[in-house]
Design a protein around this motif. Structure first.
Motif, PDB file in Angstrom:
ATOM      1  N   GLY A  72     -10.204 -23.902  17.881  1.00 39.06           N
ATOM      2  CA  GLY A  72      -8.998 -24.486  18.488  1.00 39.06           C
ATOM      3  C   GLY A  72      -7.700 -23.905  17.987  1.00 39.06           C
ATOM      4  N   ASN A  73      -7.693 -22.625  17.603  1.00 42.42           N
ATOM      5  CA  ASN A  73      -6.493 -22.028  17.012  1.00 42.42           C
ATOM      6  C   ASN A  73      -5.744 -21.078  17.939  1.00 42.42           C
ATOM      7  N   VAL A  74      -6.096 -21.056  19.220  1.00 43.52           N
ATOM      8  CA  VAL A  74      -5.452 -20.142  20.158  1.00 43.52           C
ATOM      9  C   VAL A  74      -4.062 -20.663  20.547  1.00 43.52           C
ATOM     10  N   ASP A  75      -3.052 -19.794  20.437  1.00 38.82           N
ATOM     11  CA  ASP A  75      -1.686 -20.126  20.855  1.00 38.82           C
ATOM     12  C   ASP A  75      -1.524 -19.661  22.302  1.00 38.82           C
ATOM     13  N   TRP A  76      -1.761 -20.546  23.250  1.00 32.97           N
ATOM     14  CA  TRP A  76      -1.745 -20.173  24.668  1.00 32.97           C
ATOM     15  C   TRP A  76      -0.349 -19.840  25.166  1.00 32.97           C
ATOM     16  N   GLN A  77       0.672 -20.405  24.573  1.00 31.32           N
ATOM     17  CA  GLN A  77       2.044 -20.118  25.005  1.00 31.32           C
ATOM     18  C   GLN A  77       2.387 -18.640  24.821  1.00 31.32           C
ATOM     19  N   LEU A  78       1.889 -18.056  23.753  1.00 27.23           N
ATOM     20  CA  LEU A  78       2.105 -16.633  23.506  1.00 27.23           C
ATOM     21  C   LEU A  78       1.006 -15.783  24.139  1.00 27.23           C
TER      22      LEU A  78
END
Length: 245
Positions: free
Chosen positions: A191-197
């Motif tokens: 759960g560590n994915v930064d979807w905004q970037l």
């Protein structure tokens, strides 16, 4: 504004790395960690997930041109997939500086090896499959431990094993497509994915991946195409030096 820059960066990276047989994980990782200052764990997870669509698009383009060597590619995948899982599970217990030093040295050696005249024509097929497995394991560990695409060892290994530059790039993209799926699943679970970037980078890279196989097809007809392999060797050595920093 940052979204536009991410789209443009993704486009350029997608064109470049798919043309070079990589996945761009190292570039995405450096961009996310150094420019956007997100945590190393989040940068690793975001980089591998971001690279996934562009690798699939690029490898499909090469498949349509019938440039993938499935014998060597599948052997690399068979060896690399377990290494991805082991690497992801072992990552929390491996000191980063030791990992970076070892991988950096390996990449430098492989990059230098590309410049050595190839004698693959006399190498038995069984031996080439064993060597393909070794390069696959190294690549899998890079994906599992650090969220890198693992393209350096795969591409260098394929060139050393005697594939021409176009075939090596195509087969590398195929191998990385399989590795990226496993790596993405392992990192998504955290759960560590930064979807905004990651999402703008992903979109830009996907467009770039559509362009890359076409670009390589045109380059392969050039009289100077042999220089591309030398450039790849230099880039792999540079990747190794940069990894150790």
């Amino acid at each position: 504004m940052s979204t536009v820059l991410l789209l443009i960066a993704g486009l350029l990276v997608g064109i470049f790395v798919i043309s070079m047989g990589g996945g761009g994980g190292a570039i995405y990782l450096g961009l996310l960690a150094s420019v956007f200052k997100i945590s190393p764990i989040s940068a690793a997870a975001t980089s591998i997930v971001t690279a996934l669509p562009s690798i699939f698009i690029g490898s499909w383009g090469y498949y349509r041109q019938k440039k993938i060597d499935f014998r060597l590619g599948n052997q690399m995948l068979i060896a690399a997939v377990p290494a991805v899982i082991v690497g992801a599970l072992a990552a929390p217990y491996i000191p980063v500086h030791i990992y970076r030093m070892v991988i950096g040295i390996i990449l430098i050696i492989l990059g230098i090896r590309i410049f050595v005249p190839n004698k693959q024509s006399s190498t038995p097929k069984a031996k080439s499959l064993v060597l393909a497995s070794v390069y696959g394991v190294i690549s899998g560990l890079m994906v599992g431990i650090a969220g890198l695409s693992g393209g350096g060892p795969v591409l260098a290994g394929l060139l050393i094993l005697g594939l021409d530059t176009f075939e090596a790039v195509a087969t590398s993209s195929y191998v990385l497509a399989g590795l990226s799926v496993v790596g993405a699943v392992m990192h998504l679970a955290g759960g560590n994915v930064d979807w905004q970037l990651g999402l703008p980078l992903m979109i830009g890279a996907a467009v770039g991946a559509l362009i890359a196989p076409i670009l390589m097809r045109h380059l392969s007809k050039s009289a100077h195409f042999g220089l591309v392999q030398l450039v790849m060797g230099v880039l792999i050595i540079f990747m190794g030096i940069n990894t150790m920093r």
